[in-house]
Design an enzyme around this catalytic site. Structure first.
Site, PDB file in Angstrom:
ATOM      1  N   TYR A 101       0.892  -1.153   0.000  1.00 48.91           N
ATOM      2  CA  TYR A 101       0.000   0.000   0.000  1.00 48.91           C
ATOM      3  C   TYR A 101       0.928   1.200   0.000  1.00 48.91           C
ATOM      4  O   TYR A 101       1.875   1.258   0.797  1.00 48.91           O
ATOM      5  CB  TYR A 101      -0.890   0.060   1.238  1.00 48.91           C
ATOM      6  N   CYS A 104       1.465   2.774   3.469  1.00 50.17           N
ATOM      7  CA  CYS A 104       1.787   1.898   4.592  1.00 50.17           C
ATOM      8  C   CYS A 104       3.191   2.188   5.111  1.00 50.17           C
ATOM      9  O   CYS A 104       4.169   2.101   4.360  1.00 50.17           O
ATOM     10  CB  CYS A 104       1.687   0.443   4.136  1.00 50.17           C
ATOM     11  N   PHE A 106       5.159   0.461   7.010  1.00 49.71           N
ATOM     12  CA  PHE A 106       6.042  -0.695   6.952  1.00 49.71           C
ATOM     13  C   PHE A 106       6.506  -0.971   5.519  1.00 49.71           C
ATOM     14  O   PHE A 106       7.642  -1.391   5.294  1.00 49.71           O
ATOM     15  CB  PHE A 106       5.347  -1.907   7.563  1.00 49.71           C
ATOM     16  N   CYS A 107       5.641  -0.717   4.558  1.00 53.72           N
ATOM     17  CA  CYS A 107       6.048  -0.827   3.148  1.00 53.72           C
ATOM     18  C   CYS A 107       7.096   0.228   2.829  1.00 53.72           C
ATOM     19  O   CYS A 107       8.058  -0.025   2.077  1.00 53.72           O
ATOM     20  CB  CYS A 107       4.843  -0.647   2.233  1.00 53.72           C
TER      21      CYS A 107
END
Length: 323
Positions: A101, A104, A106-107
């Site tokens: 995403y 996101c 964490f991405c």
């Protein structure tokens, strides 16, 4: 640490919609749950003051060349930087694809790592409603990284595995300090962000405009997520404040930024002359909010700006392969 003064914020409160939910409204509610809570790895709905039963099952389970003009010191720094990237040429995957995403955190940690080490990667934007792009995987969260067919999951594990491939003779983390601050990013910093980007109705709409513009939504989903989603997350952010004992959103964000700068102890980066994995994690998490109101306020009212600018410079342009 210096004291930070923050102005009070006027809160707009709307009426909750309730009673007599139709099938259509129930479906919109499920759409919002998937769009808002997503499947970012490390996500736990209970941290947001939500029942695990109210979240989707997949959520709960889940650098400048030197010239002769430069001094010997500058030459030394350049050599250090080159040494830090030496193994990047030895690890040359042919096909790297990130399922993500766009917003996101964490991405974005993974992308900061890939960008810094100049590893070209393709991106598949996952639709948070049906997640059809990752139906091939038993793992139903993002990020997922495929490296020459090998699936890697969980942002920290992905980074550790890539680091080991780049530096086979070195441990993943060079010491307790680096490990401590990487944990601080996942366990503290990320929890400060949502109450800030959804602090007011206007900031919530600004944030969802970014999310829906960069995300993989149909036209109908985009409209629902931008306005209904912004309204919902405005109220969810209030629960987040209570969950994490945040009394003033901006003060918490400024304190986190100042805490990070204090951790540097006068160094250019936590890693010294070059960023380490903690530097990349903090930078990756903050990069999506940098040009939102919360990010602009953070840079204006704290000392983090110099470090952030330095990180932008060494990370450089994205290694993302344009479609």
């Amino acid at each position: 640490m210096r004291r930070v003064n923050v102005n009070g914020v006027a809160v707009l409160v709307g009426r909750a919609i309730g009673g007599g939910a139709t099938a259509a409204s129930a479906n919109r509610h499920r759409v919002l749950q998937a769009a808002l809570y997503g499947t970012c790895s490390n996500f736990n709905p209970e941290r947001f003051g939500l029942s695990s039963r109210s979240a989707p099952p997949s959520v709960t389970n889940g650098c400048v060349a030197g010239t002769k003009f430069f001094s010997a010191a500058a030459t030394s720094l350049a050599q250090d930087h080159a040494h830090a990237h030496a193994h990047a040429h030895e690890f040359s995957p042919k096909d790297v694809v990130l399922y993500q995403y766009e917003a996101c955190p964490f991405c974005n940690k993974v992308k900061a790592f890939l960008d810094y080490y100049k590893i070209p990667y393709g991106v598949v934007e996952v639709n948070p409603i049906n997640k059809k792009e990752i139906k091939w995987s038993d793992y139903k969260k993002v990020p997922i990284l495929k490296v020459d067919g090998e699936q890697m999951v969980d942002s920290s594990d992905i980074i550790d595995k890539l680091f080991q491939k780049l530096h086979p003779d070195n441990p993943v983390a060079s010491g307790d300090e680096e490990t401590k601050w990487r944990g601080w990013v996942d366990n503290h910093l990320v929890h400060v962000l949502s109450p800030n980007i959804y602090r007011t109705t206007s900031e919530a709409i600004e944030s969802f405009d970014y999310i829906t513009t960069h995300g993989n939504f149909s036209f109908t989903e985009r409209i629902i997520a931008k306005y209904a989603g912004a309204a919902a997350m405005y109220f969810v952010a209030k629960n987040l404040k209570k969950k994490h004992n945040i009394t003033n959103e901006r003060a918490a964000l400024y304190e986190a930024a100042e805490t990070w700068v204090d951790a540097l102890k006068g160094r250019k980066f936590l890693g010294g002359s070059n960023p380490n994995l903690a530097d990349l994690a903090v930078f990756g998490v903050l990069r999506p909010i940098r040009h939102l109101k919360s990010g602009k306020d953070m840079v204006q009212h704290t000392r983090i700006g110099d470090w952030y600018t330095g990180m932008e410079s060494v990370v450089g342009e994205s290694s993302r392969i344009k479609a």
